[in-house]
Design a protein around this motif. Structure first.
Motif, PDB file in Angstrom:
ATOM      1  N   ILE A  40       0.878  -1.170   0.000  1.00 13.85           N
ATOM      2  CA  ILE A  40       0.000   0.000   0.000  1.00 13.85           C
ATOM      3  C   ILE A  40       0.913   1.217   0.000  1.00 13.85           C
ATOM      4  O   ILE A  40       1.799   1.330   0.849  1.00 13.85           O
ATOM      5  N   TRP A  41       0.698   2.136  -0.937  1.00 15.84           N
ATOM      6  CA  TRP A  41       1.539   3.322  -1.084  1.00 15.84           C
ATOM      7  C   TRP A  41       0.655   4.555  -1.129  1.00 15.84           C
ATOM      8  O   TRP A  41      -0.312   4.596  -1.894  1.00 15.84           O
ATOM      9  N   ALA A  42       0.965   5.539  -0.311  1.00 14.87           N
ATOM     10  CA  ALA A  42       0.232   6.804  -0.317  1.00 14.87           C
ATOM     11  C   ALA A  42       1.203   7.954  -0.534  1.00 14.87           C
ATOM     12  O   ALA A  42       2.314   7.944  -0.010  1.00 14.87           O
ATOM     13  N   HIS A  43       0.761   8.942  -1.288  1.00 10.56           N
ATOM     14  CA  HIS A  43       1.576  10.134  -1.497  1.00 10.56           C
ATOM     15  C   HIS A  43       1.439  11.094  -0.317  1.00 10.56           C
ATOM     16  O   HIS A  43       2.313  11.932  -0.102  1.00 10.56           O
ATOM     17  N   ARG A  44       0.353  10.913   0.435  1.00  6.37           N
ATOM     18  CA  ARG A  44       0.137  11.718   1.635  1.00  6.37           C
ATOM     19  C   ARG A  44      -0.776  10.937   2.566  1.00  6.37           C
ATOM     20  O   ARG A  44      -1.684  10.258   2.120  1.00  6.37           O
ATOM     21  N   GLN A  45      -0.499  11.034   3.873  1.00  8.26           N
ATOM     22  CA  GLN A  45      -1.358  10.418   4.887  1.00  8.26           C
ATOM     23  C   GLN A  45      -1.932  11.516   5.781  1.00  8.26           C
ATOM     24  O   GLN A  45      -1.229  12.471   6.111  1.00  8.26           O
ATOM     25  N   GLN A  55       2.149  10.622  16.257  1.00  8.64           N
ATOM     26  CA  GLN A  55       1.779  11.087  14.930  1.00  8.64           C
ATOM     27  C   GLN A  55       3.008  11.125  14.033  1.00  8.64           C
ATOM     28  O   GLN A  55       4.098  11.485  14.462  1.00  8.64           O
ATOM     29  N   TRP A  56       2.835  10.716  12.779  1.00 10.42           N
ATOM     30  CA  TRP A  56       3.918  10.761  11.795  1.00 10.42           C
ATOM     31  C   TRP A  56       3.547  11.825  10.774  1.00 10.42           C
ATOM     32  O   TRP A  56       2.506  11.737  10.125  1.00 10.42           O
ATOM     33  N   THR A  57       4.380  12.840  10.639  1.00 11.36           N
ATOM     34  CA  THR A  57       4.145  13.896   9.664  1.00 11.36           C
ATOM     35  C   THR A  57       4.221  13.298   8.266  1.00 11.36           C
ATOM     36  O   THR A  57       5.173  12.600   7.945  1.00 11.36           O
ATOM     37  N   SER A  58       3.213  13.577   7.451  1.00 11.55           N
ATOM     38  CA  SER A  58       3.074  12.886   6.171  1.00 11.55           C
ATOM     39  C   SER A  58       2.884  13.856   5.016  1.00 11.55           C
ATOM     40  O   SER A  58       1.810  13.953   4.439  1.00 11.55           O
ATOM     41  N   GLU A  59       3.927  14.565   4.673  1.00 17.30           N
ATOM     42  CA  GLU A  59       3.842  15.537   3.586  1.00 17.30           C
ATOM     43  C   GLU A  59       4.126  14.875   2.240  1.00 17.30           C
ATOM     44  O   GLU A  59       4.965  13.974   2.141  1.00 17.30           O
ATOM     45  N   ALA A  60       3.448  15.366   1.213  1.00 16.66           N
ATOM     46  CA  ALA A  60       3.656  14.853  -0.140  1.00 16.66           C
ATOM     47  C   ALA A  60       5.117  15.009  -0.532  1.00 16.66           C
ATOM     48  O   ALA A  60       5.763  15.995  -0.198  1.00 16.66           O
ATOM     49  N   GLY A  61       5.632  14.015  -1.218  1.00 18.40           N
ATOM     50  CA  GLY A  61       7.038  14.000  -1.632  1.00 18.40           C
ATOM     51  C   GLY A  61       7.851  13.018  -0.826  1.00 18.40           C
ATOM     52  O   GLY A  61       8.886  12.557  -1.273  1.00 18.40           O
ATOM     53  N   ASN A  62       7.376  12.705   0.385  1.00 14.96           N
ATOM     54  CA  ASN A  62       8.028  11.681   1.201  1.00 14.96           C
ATOM     55  C   ASN A  62       7.430  10.324   0.850  1.00 14.96           C
ATOM     56  O   ASN A  62       6.480  10.233   0.081  1.00 14.96           O
ATOM     57  N   LEU A  63       7.976   9.263   1.425  1.00 16.47           N
ATOM     58  CA  LEU A  63       7.481   7.915   1.157  1.00 16.47           C
ATOM     59  C   LEU A  63       6.677   7.398   2.340  1.00 16.47           C
ATOM     60  O   LEU A  63       7.148   7.443   3.481  1.00 16.47           O
ATOM     61  N   PHE A  64       5.477   6.898   2.053  1.00 19.27           N
ATOM     62  CA  PHE A  64       4.615   6.261   3.050  1.00 19.27           C
ATOM     63  C   PHE A  64       4.114   4.966   2.422  1.00 19.27           C
ATOM     64  O   PHE A  64       3.300   4.998   1.506  1.00 19.27           O
ATOM     65  N   ILE A 139       6.472   1.826   6.584  1.00 18.46           N
ATOM     66  CA  ILE A 139       7.736   2.553   6.558  1.00 18.46           C
ATOM     67  C   ILE A 139       7.481   3.955   6.015  1.00 18.46           C
ATOM     68  O   ILE A 139       6.901   4.118   4.946  1.00 18.46           O
ATOM     69  N   GLY A 140       7.906   4.936   6.789  1.00 22.06           N
ATOM     70  CA  GLY A 140       7.837   6.325   6.365  1.00 22.06           C
ATOM     71  C   GLY A 140       9.248   6.868   6.241  1.00 22.06           C
ATOM     72  O   GLY A 140      10.054   6.695   7.159  1.00 22.06           O
ATOM     73  N   VAL A 141       9.537   7.490   5.106  1.00 19.68           N
ATOM     74  CA  VAL A 141      10.881   8.002   4.861  1.00 19.68           C
ATOM     75  C   VAL A 141      10.792   9.480   4.477  1.00 19.68           C
ATOM     76  O   VAL A 141      10.038   9.848   3.561  1.00 19.68           O
ATOM     77  N   ASN A 142      11.560  10.313   5.165  1.00 16.42           N
ATOM     78  CA  ASN A 142      11.642  11.739   4.842  1.00 16.42           C
ATOM     79  C   ASN A 142      12.541  11.898   3.618  1.00 16.42           C
ATOM     80  O   ASN A 142      13.753  12.022   3.748  1.00 16.42           O
ATOM     81  N   LEU A 143      11.927  11.872   2.453  1.00 12.33           N
ATOM     82  CA  LEU A 143      12.710  12.032   1.230  1.00 12.33           C
ATOM     83  C   LEU A 143      12.971  13.501   0.922  1.00 12.33           C
ATOM     84  O   LEU A 143      14.084  13.881   0.562  1.00 12.33           O
ATOM     85  N   VAL A 144      11.927  14.324   1.032  1.00 11.34           N
ATOM     86  CA  VAL A 144      12.013  15.729   0.656  1.00 11.34           C
ATOM     87  C   VAL A 144      11.807  16.652   1.856  1.00 11.34           C
ATOM     88  O   VAL A 144      12.479  17.662   1.976  1.00 11.34           O
ATOM     89  N   HIS A 145      10.870  16.306   2.727  1.00 13.67           N
ATOM     90  CA  HIS A 145      10.516  17.143   3.878  1.00 13.67           C
ATOM     91  C   HIS A 145      10.851  16.403   5.164  1.00 13.67           C
ATOM     92  O   HIS A 145      10.811  15.182   5.207  1.00 13.67           O
ATOM     93  N   ALA A 146      11.104  17.178   6.225  1.00 14.85           N
ATOM     94  CA  ALA A 146      11.327  16.583   7.547  1.00 14.85           C
ATOM     95  C   ALA A 146      10.791  17.535   8.607  1.00 14.85           C
ATOM     96  O   ALA A 146      10.943  18.751   8.475  1.00 14.85           O
ATOM     97  N   PRO A 147      10.185  16.979   9.650  1.00 12.60           N
ATOM     98  CA  PRO A 147       9.741  17.845  10.745  1.00 12.60           C
ATOM     99  C   PRO A 147      10.938  18.402  11.522  1.00 12.60           C
ATOM    100  O   PRO A 147      12.074  17.939  11.349  1.00 12.60           O
ATOM    101  N   ASP A 162      12.806  10.415  -6.252  1.00 11.45           N
ATOM    102  CA  ASP A 162      11.487   9.968  -6.661  1.00 11.45           C
ATOM    103  C   ASP A 162      10.995   8.901  -5.675  1.00 11.45           C
ATOM    104  O   ASP A 162      11.667   7.883  -5.468  1.00 11.45           O
ATOM    105  N   ALA A 163       9.847   9.137  -5.041  1.00 16.14           N
ATOM    106  CA  ALA A 163       9.323   8.212  -4.034  1.00 16.14           C
ATOM    107  C   ALA A 163       9.048   6.828  -4.626  1.00 16.14           C
ATOM    108  O   ALA A 163       9.273   5.810  -3.968  1.00 16.14           O
ATOM    109  N   GLY A 164       8.572   6.775  -5.856  1.00 18.43           N
ATOM    110  CA  GLY A 164       8.312   5.488  -6.493  1.00 18.43           C
ATOM    111  C   GLY A 164       9.576   4.680  -6.711  1.00 18.43           C
ATOM    112  O   GLY A 164       9.600   3.467  -6.509  1.00 18.43           O
ATOM    113  N   LEU A 165      10.646   5.352  -7.098  1.00 17.26           N
ATOM    114  CA  LEU A 165      11.916   4.662  -7.300  1.00 17.26           C
ATOM    115  C   LEU A 165      12.464   4.159  -5.963  1.00 17.26           C
ATOM    116  O   LEU A 165      12.939   3.024  -5.865  1.00 17.26           O
TER     117      LEU A 165
END
Length: 179
Positions: A40-45, A55-64, A139-147, A162-165
């Motif tokens: 299951i892959w979401a661009h934003r949670q 709570q896990w910060t879930s901004e678009a551009g990161n991996l969820f 698994i959540g990964v801060n690819l582009v944004h971080a709290p 690229d989150a998909g890659l």
């Protein structure tokens, strides 16, 4: 801001632009008979969470993403999947990071880059009487944004990833170690 969307090479992938939690969707799919290896892959949670309900910060551009596994092990042995997931995550991050970036694993569920949190793992199981029917590994990964107080791979000089890659590479590392 536009983010690249690389379609991962994963046979059973359910992708969402936005959902509450990838783990919640994966647990429901697990109960409904989803196959091992489904993702299951979401661009934003909107309701992403970490250990102990944090709570896990879930901004678009990161991996969820959440991976569904059906190990034939007892509940007591299931915790080993946390180690396996962490190693696969660290190996994947190292592909994208420049040499000299220090990747560390902090028990039980964090990946650090240069001493700052960059990713988290949330392992949840389903089963009865000490037997596991399945496990979801979020698994959540801060690819582009971080709290505040954390770091993204981009800030660690990996560039825009690229989150998909990243998901595709992580999936292959996870499934290789799992096998």
């Amino acid at each position: 801001m536009t983010f690249l969307r690389h379609p991962p090479d994963i046979s059973d992938l359910t992708e969402f632009d936005e959902i509450g939690s990838t783990n919640d969707v994966a647990r429901e799919k697990l109960r409904l008979g989803a196959p091992e290896g489904a993702v299951i892959w979401a661009h934003r949670q909107t309701a992403g969470r970490g250990r102990q309900g944090n709570q896990w910060t879930s901004e678009a551009g990161n991996l969820f993403a959440t991976f569904i596994l059906r190990p034939q092990v007892s509940a007591a042995d299931c915790g080993q999947l946390s180690f396996l997931s962490a190693v696969a995550l660290a190996e994947t991050a190292e592909i994208f990071l420049p040499s000299g970036a220090e990747v560390q694993l902090k028990w039980p569920n964090d990946m650090l880059i240069n001493g700052q949190k960059a990713a988290g793992i949330l392992l949840e199981s389903e089963g009865q009487n000490g037997q596991i029917d399945g496990v979801v590994i979020g698994i959540g990964v801060n690819l582009v944004h971080a709290p505040q107080g954390a770091i993204s791979l981009n800030a660690a000089d990996a560039g825009v990833i690229d989150a998909g890659l990243f998901l595709e590479r992580l999936y292959h590392a996870l499934m290789t170690h799992y096998a």
